[in-house]
Structure formats: structure tokens, C-alpha cells
Design an enzyme around this catalytic site. Sequence first.
Site, PDB file in Angstrom:
ATOM      1  CB  CYS A  75      35.747  14.405 -81.730  1.00 30.25           C
ATOM      2  SG  CYS A  75      35.339  13.505 -80.235  1.00 30.25           S
ATOM      3  CD  GLU A  76      41.660  18.046 -80.425  1.00 29.47           C
ATOM      4  OE1 GLU A  76      41.759  18.982 -79.628  1.00 29.47           O
ATOM      5  OE2 GLU A  76      42.359  17.944 -81.450  1.00 29.47           O
ATOM      6  CG  HIS A  77      37.240  17.138 -77.276  1.00 29.41           C
ATOM      7  ND1 HIS A  77      36.461  17.960 -78.060  1.00 29.41           N
ATOM      8  CD2 HIS A  77      38.351  17.845 -76.975  1.00 29.41           C
ATOM      9  CE1 HIS A  77      37.081  19.114 -78.211  1.00 29.41           C
ATOM     10  NE2 HIS A  77      38.223  19.069 -77.574  1.00 29.41           N
ATOM     11  CG  HIS A  78      34.208  12.327 -76.233  1.00 27.92           C
ATOM     12  ND1 HIS A  78      33.766  13.547 -76.702  1.00 27.92           N
ATOM     13  CD2 HIS A  78      34.014  12.343 -74.895  1.00 27.92           C
ATOM     14  CE1 HIS A  78      33.310  14.265 -75.695  1.00 27.92           C
ATOM     15  NE2 HIS A  78      33.452  13.564 -74.592  1.00 27.92           N
ATOM     16  CD  GLN A  89      31.932  20.305 -88.242  1.00 28.69           C
ATOM     17  OE1 GLN A  89      31.430  19.377 -87.611  1.00 28.69           O
ATOM     18  NE2 GLN A  89      31.210  21.113 -88.999  1.00 28.69           N
ATOM     19  CG  HIS A 124      30.273  16.189 -84.140  1.00 25.11           C
ATOM     20  ND1 HIS A 124      31.634  16.351 -84.032  1.00 25.11           N
ATOM     21  CD2 HIS A 124      29.860  17.078 -85.080  1.00 25.11           C
ATOM     22  CE1 HIS A 124      32.029  17.305 -84.863  1.00 25.11           C
ATOM     23  NE2 HIS A 124      30.966  17.761 -85.512  1.00 25.11           N
ATOM     24  CB  CYS A 163      31.220  12.903 -78.908  1.00 28.13           C
ATOM     25  SG  CYS A 163      31.273  14.457 -79.818  1.00 28.13           S
TER      26      CYS A 163
END
Length: 188
Positions: free
Chosen positions: A79-82, A120, A148, A150
Site C-alpha cells: 500500500c502506498e500509505h504505509h 486496491q 491488508h 496495515c
Amino acid sequence: MSHNDEFTEHDWRRLLASLGEDPNRPGLHETPARVSKAWKHWTSGYGQDPVSVLKAFEDGAEQYNELIVVRGIPVYSHCEHHLAPFFGKATVGYLPNGKIVGLSKLTRLVDIFSKRLQVQERMTMQIANALMEVLEPKAVGVVVKCRHMCMESRGIRTQGEETITSCMLGELQPNLALRTEFLALARD
């Protein structure tokens, strides 16, 4: 930072030190090189063109007018956030319009988009849009089911939950019977 600007081993050593580790201890001595190699692999989708993978065949497909579905395609992404992993399975299907693609190419298409920093929802749409653009089929359907890390390993820490996303293009949008058939074929 672009994909060509690689983290050096020194960068990974600095990260280890910032975590409170000794990057020179025996167990971590080769870690920076291994991590660098791993991230090259995990983000190799940036260097691949989805269009070049989807070589269409017209031999024998002109008369085929039923859904073609490949399910259980492995998804491994971050994931691009974490930068945390997410993983699961994808189902990709389409209703041909005179052209078909090698079945393994659907797996390669999923692999290209999953080997990028992702969310996703966007990945699901990218897979569907690439297939629609290149093959120009009557319909495309993509369903992605992932866990996920995260969510499972931090924050709310809910183990085993799956996130399901879908994208239906072409005749799968207005044609309820076709949509129902695709979703039945996509079901585990």
C-alpha cells in the site's frame, strides 16, 4: 524518487540505525543488499508496459461470444500509505469482441499493476481499463480480494478481514444477466 533512483545500501543502513538497530551486527550485515533487491522486485511493475503484455490473437476468436474468466490470480502488493504488504487473489474476465489474449497474460497484467505502490481500488480499475483499452472487448470484469497488513498488524489490528473491490466495464454495467454470470464465475 523515481524507480531509477535506487536506495543505496547506505540508505538502508541509516534506516536500520534509525530503528535502534546496529546495522553492523552479523544478522543484519547483508540486510541492506537483500532489502534493496527485494524492493526492486516488489516495484518492478513500474518498468513494465501493460499494453506490450496483452498481445491479442484473432485466430479462432471471432466466433467466441461467451465470458472468459481466470480466477485465483495471486496478488502481492504494497500500500502506498504505509508501504505495508497486501495480498490476495484477483479474478479477471472479459467478453471478447473478435480478439482473445493468452490466458497467462491476464495473470501478467495483474502482476504488473500489483508490483507498484498501490491502493486496491485503483489497482482494480487499472487492470480493467488496460484490458478494455487493448482488447476492446464487449465487457471486462475484475474482482480483487485482499488482506491488508496495515489493518492487521497495526491500528485496528483485525486479522483475516478481506477487502473486496470490483470494476465492471462495457456490457457488464447495464446487462444484469451478464453481470450475474460473471460474479457467479468469479465466486470461490
